[in-house]
Design a protein around this motif. Structure first.
Motif, PDB file in Angstrom:
ATOM      1  N   LEU A   1       2.467   4.582  -7.496  1.00 34.03           N
ATOM      2  CA  LEU A   1       2.290   5.512  -6.376  1.00 34.03           C
ATOM      3  C   LEU A   1       3.394   5.405  -5.332  1.00 34.03           C
ATOM      4  N   THR A   2       4.614   5.150  -5.755  1.00 31.86           N
ATOM      5  CA  THR A   2       5.719   4.933  -4.824  1.00 31.86           C
ATOM      6  C   THR A   2       6.089   6.185  -4.029  1.00 31.86           C
ATOM      7  N   ASP A   3       5.810   7.368  -4.550  1.00 30.77           N
ATOM      8  CA  ASP A   3       6.150   8.606  -3.842  1.00 30.77           C
ATOM      9  C   ASP A   3       4.984   9.184  -3.056  1.00 30.77           C
ATOM     10  N   VAL A   4       3.902   8.433  -2.934  1.00 32.89           N
ATOM     11  CA  VAL A   4       2.722   8.889  -2.210  1.00 32.89           C
ATOM     12  C   VAL A   4       2.796   8.356  -0.784  1.00 32.89           C
ATOM     13  N   ALA A   5       2.578   9.244   0.208  1.00 32.06           N
ATOM     14  CA  ALA A   5       2.661   8.862   1.621  1.00 32.06           C
ATOM     15  C   ALA A   5       1.623   7.794   1.965  1.00 32.06           C
ATOM     16  N   HIS A   6       1.974   6.990   2.957  1.00 29.43           N
ATOM     17  CA  HIS A   6       1.131   5.863   3.381  1.00 29.43           C
ATOM     18  C   HIS A   6      -0.311   6.279   3.656  1.00 29.43           C
ATOM     19  N   GLU A   7      -0.519   7.407   4.329  1.00 29.04           N
ATOM     20  CA  GLU A   7      -1.889   7.795   4.685  1.00 29.04           C
ATOM     21  C   GLU A   7      -2.745   8.064   3.444  1.00 29.04           C
TER      22      GLU A   7
END
Length: 157
Positions: A130-136
């Motif tokens: 999930l490296t391209d998924v935003a922190h929120e």
């Protein structure tokens, strides 16, 4: 990415003023993987989400959104997070205040695919992918991982 008719009707009355809406986010698990899609409007990777229709139960809305956007049947198993999303102002000037209800969901059937055009890619991915998924969104996934933890609430301190 069609705007629901009830929102268009309200916009005729209030213009671009802030509109409070209830949204749902589906954190769908199949085995050790989570359902993530790339949004057609901004290219960002995130869980399936959408707006609760008037009179619709939120758990039913999250199931509907998964079927409409990703072509999968899910079962909502618990509420993981309740939060007020900071005000969003869209390119056309519309302002929205979303109350986001994040549900842990279990995959029941169907292979994910971009079903209605809101997503350009969708699939199940390992938590380490999930490296391209935003922190929120990673936070929402983390709160939904446990199958029986109580829901988290932002605020109320």
């Amino acid at each position: 990415m069609a705007t629901p008719e009830f929102v268009l009707s309200l916009r005729e009355k209030i213009g671009h003023d802030p509109l409070p809406l209830v949204g749902v986010t589906a954190i769908v698990f199949r085995d050790e993987k989570v359902l993530i899609g790339r949004r057609a409007d901004n290219g960002r990777w995130q869980p399936v989400s959408g707006i609760v229709d008037p009179g619709e139960e939120p758990a039913d809305a999250v199931v509907r959104e998964c079927r409409e956007e990703a072509g999968v049947t899910v079962r909502a198993t618990r509420l993981a997070l309740v939060q007020q999303v900071p005000r969003i102002t869209y390119a056309n000037g519309d302002q929205v205040d979303y109350l986001d209800l994040v549900f842990r969901c279990d995959w029941v059937s169907g292979e994910p695919h971009p079903a209605d055009g809101e997503l350009t890619e969708v699939g199940f991915y390992g938590l380490g992918e999930l490296t391209d998924v935003a922190h929120e969104h990673v936070r929402k996934i983390a709160l939904a991982v446990a199958e029986d933890d109580p829901a988290s609430f932002v605020g109320g301190r």
